[in-house]
Scaffold this active site. Structure first.
Site, short mmCIF file in Angstrom:
data_model
loop_
_atom_site.label_atom_id
_atom_site.label_comp_id
_atom_site.label_asym_id
_atom_site.label_seq_id
_atom_site.Cartn_x
_atom_site.Cartn_y
_atom_site.Cartn_z
N TYR A 143 0.82 -1.22 0.00
CA TYR A 143 0.00 0.00 0.00
C TYR A 143 0.85 1.27 0.00
O TYR A 143 0.40 2.32 -0.43
CB TYR A 143 -0.91 0.03 1.24
CG TYR A 143 -2.20 -0.72 1.12
CD1 TYR A 143 -2.24 -2.03 0.69
CD2 TYR A 143 -3.40 -0.09 1.45
CE1 TYR A 143 -3.43 -2.73 0.60
CE2 TYR A 143 -4.60 -0.78 1.36
CZ TYR A 143 -4.61 -2.10 0.94
OH TYR A 143 -5.80 -2.77 0.86
N LYS A 189 2.99 -15.21 2.07
CA LYS A 189 3.14 -15.94 0.81
C LYS A 189 4.63 -16.23 0.65
O LYS A 189 5.27 -15.85 -0.35
CB LYS A 189 2.56 -15.09 -0.35
CG LYS A 189 2.47 -15.79 -1.68
CD LYS A 189 1.39 -16.86 -1.75
CE LYS A 189 1.48 -17.61 -3.07
NZ LYS A 189 0.60 -18.80 -3.13
N ASP A 222 -3.20 -18.23 0.43
CA ASP A 222 -4.23 -18.93 -0.35
C ASP A 222 -4.89 -20.02 0.50
O ASP A 222 -6.12 -20.14 0.55
CB ASP A 222 -3.66 -19.49 -1.68
CG ASP A 222 -2.32 -20.19 -1.54
OD1 ASP A 222 -1.74 -20.18 -0.43
OD2 ASP A 222 -1.84 -20.75 -2.55
N ASP A 246 -6.42 -6.94 4.41
CA ASP A 246 -7.58 -6.31 3.79
C ASP A 246 -8.50 -7.38 3.20
O ASP A 246 -9.70 -7.41 3.46
CB ASP A 246 -7.12 -5.34 2.69
CG ASP A 246 -8.28 -4.69 1.98
OD1 ASP A 246 -9.22 -4.25 2.67
OD2 ASP A 246 -8.26 -4.63 0.73
N ASP A 250 -12.43 -8.97 4.80
CA ASP A 250 -13.72 -8.99 4.07
C ASP A 250 -14.24 -10.43 3.97
O ASP A 250 -15.43 -10.70 4.15
CB ASP A 250 -13.59 -8.42 2.65
CG ASP A 250 -13.87 -6.92 2.58
OD1 ASP A 250 -13.55 -6.22 3.57
OD2 ASP A 250 -14.41 -6.45 1.55
C1 IPM Z 1 -10.34 -1.03 4.15
C2 IPM Z 1 -10.41 -0.45 2.76
C3 IPM Z 1 -9.21 0.41 2.49
C4 IPM Z 1 -7.99 -0.49 2.55
C5 IPM Z 1 -9.21 1.21 1.18
C6 IPM Z 1 -10.47 1.98 1.00
C7 IPM Z 1 -8.02 2.11 1.10
O1 IPM Z 1 -10.58 -1.46 1.81
O2 IPM Z 1 -10.21 -0.26 5.11
O3 IPM Z 1 -10.46 -2.25 4.30
O4 IPM Z 1 -7.72 -1.22 1.59
O5 IPM Z 1 -7.31 -0.46 3.58
MN MN Z 2 -11.03 -3.39 2.73
#
Ligand code: IPM
Ligand code: MN
Ligand code: NAD
Length: 357
Positions: A143, A189, A222, A246, A250
């Site tokens: 990032y 990884k 993975d 990240d 999710d």
């Molecule tokens: C998160 C988001 C952010 C990230 C983006 C919007 C920069 O996806 O906070 O999970 O990838 O950190």
């Molecule tokens: Mn995110």
């Protein structure tokens, strides 16, 4: 009044303002109940700040955040700003905020109480009792690595971690695991990436030399993704870098049932920052349908960070009781049962807080 805390609110874009307002009203209620003095100040951030001031993180917003006791962010981004690049984007503002505050440790808890396991996208028997803490490194890795190049014919991002960056996030993960079951799974990884080889070596050394009571194992990312779905109960603390954290967080939201349920805390810097894991969900914006739980539980994490454990617990209990009583925002409806608007759902949580004391 026991303590006085100043909170900077960064509502941002899309559903950000709705969920931030929800969290603020819950904080106001709990402040009244627990005799806390909270003050709030709202600042432009993300796409809203681009529209207003031409940049996603105005310097005044950052300095207000630096002076605050805590920052509560909603969400940023949306199609309106998707033509922009890099640091000009709302997302660039978020990276600059995290980096500016120095919050390198992103804690993303995912808990599935047995009573709410039926909300999960996975079979309840597989997820009931899951309780995972993703510890994501937040201000390094791909990032932030330089150079970052975008040309017509090629593009380049740089993944970079120093030993020091890996050491400090490993210490956070190990320290948290000691408050839990003492297990850390480090995800990388290392079969491909040089950065991951350094990650694995460094994480192992810190665990071995400084945390003899922590049991650390390692998974490739993975496999970790698959294991999270297949057998989430095997995990306690997951330690990982910025990008993998990240993605995995999710994914982990499917255990709980919705991204709209997952809070996070960004710690280790000058001011702690609290943000839902989810984004600005532009398609839901302004409709009073967003799930406010992630933002509300992020506010609870802020109280906890300040040592206000009882107030934080009260919020968590109120959220859990509201869900147990069958109240649902639309994202949580699995069986065609009715849902309520965000505002109704928040009122219900506030009622539960009122009854708690
Ligand atoms: C998160 C988001 C952010 C990230 C983006 C919007 C920069 O996806 O906070 O999970 O990838 O950190
Ligand atoms: Mn995110
Ligand atoms: P998103 O998290 O906004 O949405 C993903 C899915 O989850 C969508 O189906 C959405 O409707 C649903 N969802 C998310 N939050 C919800 C909530 N509170 N209640 C109910 N449903 C919810 O991710 P995306 O669609 O990939 O990105 C949209 C925008 O948000 C992009 O501009 C992205 O860069 C930005 N984003 C910002 C953040 C942040 O501010 N921290 C995080 C992720 C994405």
């Amino acid at each position: 009044m026991r303590s006085s805390k100043h909170i900077v609110l960064l509502p941002g874009d899309g559903i950000g303002p709705e969920v931030t307002k929800a969290a603020q009203s819950v904080l106001e209620k709990v402040a009244g109940t627990f005799n806390l003095a909270l003050t709030f100040e709202e600042r432009p951030f993300g796409g809203a700040a681009i529209d207003k001031e031409g940049r996603p993180l105005p310097p005044e917003t950052l300095s207000a955040c630096e002076k605050a006791d805590g920052v509560l962010m909603g969400a940023i981004g949306g199609p309106k700003w998707d033509h922009l690049n890099g640091e000009d984007r709302p997302e660039g503002g978020l990276l600059a905020l995290r980096s500016g505050l120095g919050v390198f440790a992103n804690l993303r808890p995912v808990a599935v109480p047995a009573s709410l396991a039926h909300l999960s996208a996975l079979p309840p028997a597989k997820v009931a009792g899951a309780d995972i803490l993703v510890v994501r490194e937040l201000i390094g890795g791909i990032y932030f690595g330089k150079p970052r190049i975008l040309e017509a014919e090629y593009a380049l991002d740089t993944m970079r971690y120093s030993v020091g960056e890996i050491e400090r996030i490993t210490r956070v993960a190990c320290a948290w695991s000691l408050r839990r079951s003492g297990r850390v799974t480090s995800v990388d990884k290392a079969n491909v990436l040089a950065v991951s080889r350094l990650w694995r070596e460094t994480a192992s050394r810190i665990a071995r030399d400084e945390f003899p009571d922590v049991q650390m194992n390692h998974l490739y990312v993975d496999n970790a993704a698959m294991q999270l779905v297949l057998n989430p109960l095997q995990f306690d603390v997951i330690l990982t870098g910025n990008l993998f954290g990240d993605i995995l967080s999710d994914l982990a939201s499917t255990l709980a049932g919705s991204l709209g349920l997952l809070p996070s805390a960004c710690l280790g810097g000058s001011t702690p920052l609290f943000e839902p894991v989810h984004g600005s969900a532009p398609e839901l914006a302004g409709k009073d349908v967003a799930n406010p739980v992630a933002a509300i539980l992020s506010a609870a994490m802020m109280l906890e960070e300040w040592g206000e454990a009882a107030a934080a617990k009260c919020i968590r209990q109120a959220v859990e009781d509201t869900l147990k009583a069958g109240w649902r925002t639309a994202d949580l409806v699995v069986d065609g049962s009715p849902s309520v608007q965000t505002s109704t759902f928040v009122s219900e949580i506030i009622l539960h807080i009122g009854r708690a004391k």
